[in-house]
Design a protein around this motif. Sequence first.
Motif, short mmCIF file in Angstrom:
data_model
loop_
_atom_site.label_atom_id
_atom_site.label_comp_id
_atom_site.label_asym_id
_atom_site.label_seq_id
_atom_site.Cartn_x
_atom_site.Cartn_y
_atom_site.Cartn_z
N LEU A 170 -18.25 -1.14 4.25
CA LEU A 170 -18.36 -2.00 5.42
C LEU A 170 -17.03 -2.69 5.70
CD1 LEU A 170 -19.96 -3.30 7.67
CD2 LEU A 170 -20.81 -5.00 6.02
N ASP A 222 -27.62 3.37 4.55
CA ASP A 222 -26.42 2.69 5.05
C ASP A 222 -25.90 3.33 6.33
OD1 ASP A 222 -24.25 1.02 5.23
OD2 ASP A 222 -23.01 2.21 3.86
N ARG A 232 -24.18 0.98 8.42
CA ARG A 232 -23.39 -0.16 8.90
C ARG A 232 -21.97 0.21 9.32
NH1 ARG A 232 -24.28 -4.92 4.63
NH2 ARG A 232 -23.64 -3.23 3.24
N THR A 274 -20.57 -0.75 12.96
CA THR A 274 -19.36 -1.59 13.09
C THR A 274 -18.34 -0.93 14.03
OG1 THR A 274 -19.65 -2.56 10.90
CG2 THR A 274 -17.42 -2.56 11.80
#
Length: 298
Positions: free
Chosen positions: A130, A202, A204, A208
């Motif tokens: 991340l 996941d 993310r 993002t």
Amino acid sequence: MLINAAICNFENNGGGDRALWQWMHDRLASLDLHLLLRQEVWNAQDNGNELADAAEAVLGMAGLIGPECCTALYHDPDLFTQVGEIPKTGPMWVLPPTVRTLQLAGSAPGAVPLIVGSYHLNYCSTTTRLAEAEWLTKWNDKWVKDGDRYVHYPALLGGDNNSYPVAGTPGEPALPVLEEIRDEPHRAHRSYVRPDGVRRMDDRPDDTLRTAGLHDVARHLVATTGDTSAVAPTVDACDTHGPDARIDRIYVSKQLLPAVREVEVVDMTGLSDHHTVVVRLDRDTLTDILNRPLTRAA
């Protein structure tokens, strides 16, 4: 003319098998590439830069091997001229990216260059991934002063995300079911715990990058043409890691989207554990975009 840009994670750079290495590079050369974003370029600079020099010769491209041979970038020197190399890509990278700015041949005086970056997000830490994705967003935030204005340098970034795209694109592989992943450490590597205590796969890094205005070219092509082959798996199912997944992706700044014409997932079975993704950009459209950059007042 179409400009062909590809990402290729060649497992362990062939692992010392020179015949396999040659086979992979011959395969890449056959794709008529103008930009190549490589991952896992291990040992490329051993023995006096042996593999790095050999790759340039086979590909017919100029190369830049990034820090620790984690990633590399190659470009067609007849089509692109290197303007700059960007060595400071953030403080936390486990596998540092390779980022450079390239000027497109035939663009007008004063045209902006293209930021091109090859990256490889961390394998085992969702937290680190991340943070790395957050640092990638800086390459869609490059505003350079030009007289009484700032101009925006658009970006093309691609690599191994070691994570999944946000679900919802037609034709895309479904997210794995956590409990059906046999390898228990891999369950931790590819999932995170939400604030409500629920563990989920996941996605993310993708969220993002998209939030920062970077666009997945494969998802864009599905939305605009309906061609779901663009979102084919880039990693095949296996007993330990679960089902087919689209791990390898190319992202571009929004203003580059009109230049996107095709996205192809090239089968690399027998060569690597990742397939290669190629995006084809219309040169005339890309030239016009670089000649007429986004601007804002100084």
